[in-house]
Design an enzyme around this catalytic site. Structure first.
Site, PDB file in Angstrom:
ATOM      1  N   ASN A   1      -2.172  -0.079   7.284  1.00  0.00           N
ATOM      2  CA  ASN A   1      -1.576  -1.391   7.688  1.00  0.00           C
ATOM      3  C   ASN A   1      -0.720  -2.116   6.546  1.00  0.00           C
ATOM      4  OD1 ASN A   1      -3.452  -2.123   5.975  1.00  0.00           O
ATOM      5  ND2 ASN A   1      -4.753  -3.465   7.357  1.00  0.00           N
TER       6      ASN A   1
ATOM      7  N   GLU B   1      -9.042 -10.631  -8.208  1.00  0.00           N
ATOM      8  CA  GLU B   1      -7.984  -9.762  -7.751  1.00  0.00           C
ATOM      9  C   GLU B   1      -6.712  -9.686  -8.658  1.00  0.00           C
ATOM     10  OE1 GLU B   1      -7.274  -9.737  -3.430  1.00  0.00           O
ATOM     11  OE2 GLU B   1      -9.338  -9.061  -3.240  1.00  0.00           O
TER      12      GLU B   1
ATOM     13  N   HIS C   1      -2.063  -5.511   1.259  1.00  0.00           N
ATOM     14  CA  HIS C   1      -3.243  -6.098   1.171  1.00  0.00           C
ATOM     15  C   HIS C   1      -2.899  -7.618   0.420  1.00  0.00           C
ATOM     16  CE1 HIS C   1      -7.247  -7.369  -0.667  1.00  0.00           C
ATOM     17  NE2 HIS C   1      -6.537  -7.758  -1.694  1.00  0.00           N
TER      18      HIS C   1
ATOM     19  N   PHE D   1     -15.066   3.068   7.384  1.00  0.00           N
ATOM     20  CA  PHE D   1     -13.791   3.294   6.902  1.00  0.00           C
ATOM     21  C   PHE D   1     -13.619   3.381   5.331  1.00  0.00           C
ATOM     22  CE2 PHE D   1     -14.201  -1.094   7.769  1.00  0.00           C
ATOM     23  CZ  PHE D   1     -13.591  -1.712   6.826  1.00  0.00           C
TER      24      PHE D   1
ATOM     25  N   ARG E   1      -1.119 -14.401   4.097  1.00  0.00           N
ATOM     26  CA  ARG E   1      -2.115 -13.788   5.006  1.00  0.00           C
ATOM     27  C   ARG E   1      -1.318 -13.901   6.311  1.00  0.00           C
ATOM     28  NH1 ARG E   1      -6.624 -10.616   3.784  1.00  0.00           N
ATOM     29  NH2 ARG E   1      -7.468 -11.265   5.946  1.00  0.00           N
TER      30      ARG E   1
ATOM     31  N   TYR F   1     -12.380  -2.727  -3.096  1.00  0.00           N
ATOM     32  CA  TYR F   1     -13.109  -2.873  -1.658  1.00  0.00           C
ATOM     33  C   TYR F   1     -14.721  -2.791  -1.774  1.00  0.00           C
ATOM     34  CZ  TYR F   1      -8.379  -2.555   0.163  1.00  0.00           C
ATOM     35  OH  TYR F   1      -7.047  -2.862   0.543  1.00  0.00           O
TER      36      TYR F   1
ATOM     37  N   LYS G   1       0.660  -1.271   0.166  1.00  0.00           N
ATOM     38  CA  LYS G   1       0.052   0.227   0.074  1.00  0.00           C
ATOM     39  C   LYS G   1       1.007   1.173  -0.121  1.00  0.00           C
ATOM     40  CE  LYS G   1      -3.904  -2.301   2.345  1.00  0.00           C
ATOM     41  NZ  LYS G   1      -4.890  -2.371   3.396  1.00  0.00           N
TER      42      LYS G   1
ATOM     43  N   ARG H   1       2.641  -6.770   9.080  1.00  0.00           N
ATOM     44  CA  ARG H   1       1.848  -5.802   9.964  1.00  0.00           C
ATOM     45  C   ARG H   1       2.292  -5.600  11.378  1.00  0.00           C
ATOM     46  NH1 ARG H   1      -3.935  -7.487   7.378  1.00  0.00           N
ATOM     47  NH2 ARG H   1      -4.074  -6.142   5.757  1.00  0.00           N
TER      48      ARG H   1
ATOM     49  N   THR I   1      -5.281  -7.688  10.707  1.00  0.00           N
ATOM     50  CA  THR I   1      -5.476  -6.525  10.083  1.00  0.00           C
ATOM     51  C   THR I   1      -5.001  -5.239  10.621  1.00  0.00           C
ATOM     52  OG1 THR I   1      -7.640  -7.442   8.961  1.00  0.00           O
ATOM     53  CG2 THR I   1      -7.591  -4.942   9.011  1.00  0.00           C
TER      54      THR I   1
END
Ligand code: UDP
Ligand code: MG
Length: 156
Positions: free
Chosen positions: A112, A126, A115, A57, A85, A49, A9, A102, A91
């Site tokens: 964070n 995706e 993704h 958010f 993951r 999203y 990100k 993270r 998260t």
């Protein structure tokens, strides 16, 4: 072999963490089969999203994700969705375990760093949202037999 979409990100880019995060995936033995530097268009962020539309958010998330360049990665490996993951951690940075991306690099709930797709279905959607077929590469790394036990023919 499974594939997953990873986004480093805008905060990862701004904080100079992209090399470190990509290194973690390389060191784990996951194969990078697609990678590019890109700025996500608002319409694409809204689509990406969409499952969070209406949540408090959502608007700030879209703004954040489109605020600057990101690194888009497609990783390949055995159980790569679960593995990546787990490497990302929970998260919220302040809840994520030390040792995770993270958990080691952030304390924010929104910023964070990363993704990752969360299921085979979302991974498929995706990956094709961000990569054309010709931007993904099928190749064999010489070190593959040391990452997986290939003696049975299938990676173990
Ligand atoms: N997010 C946020 N506040 C929240 C929940 C999520 O800002 O209360 C952001 C955060 O950047 C997160 C993204 O929205 O990564 C998507 O949320 P999700 O629950 O899908 O978390 P993830 O799958 O990224 O762990
Ligand atoms: Mg999610």
């Amino acid at each position: 072999m499974d594939r997953t979409l990873i986004i480093l990100k805008p905060d990862s880019v701004e904080r100079g963490l992209i090399g470190n995060i990509i290194s973690r995936f390389e060191q784990k033995g996951l194969k990078i089969v697609g990678m590019k530097f890109s700025r996500i268009a608002p319409a694409v962020a809204h689509e990406h999203y969409a499952m969070h539309k209406g949540k408090p958010f959502y608007d700030s998330l879209v703004k954040f994700m489109t605020s600057g360049p990101v690194v888009l990665l497609v990783l390949e490996g055995n159980n790569v969705i679960d593995v990546s993951r787990k490497m990302m951690g929970a998260t919220f940075g302040y809840k994520a375990e030390p040792g995770t991306i993270r958990g080691d690099f952030g304390v924010s709930s929104a910023f964070n760093l990363i993704h990752g797709s969360d299921s085979p279905e979302t991974a498929k959607a995706e990956v094709s949202r961000f990569f054309k077929a010709e931007e993904l590469f099928d190749f064999n790394r010489a070190l593959e037999p040391w990452i997986y036990d290939l003696s049975s023919g299938n990676p173990q």
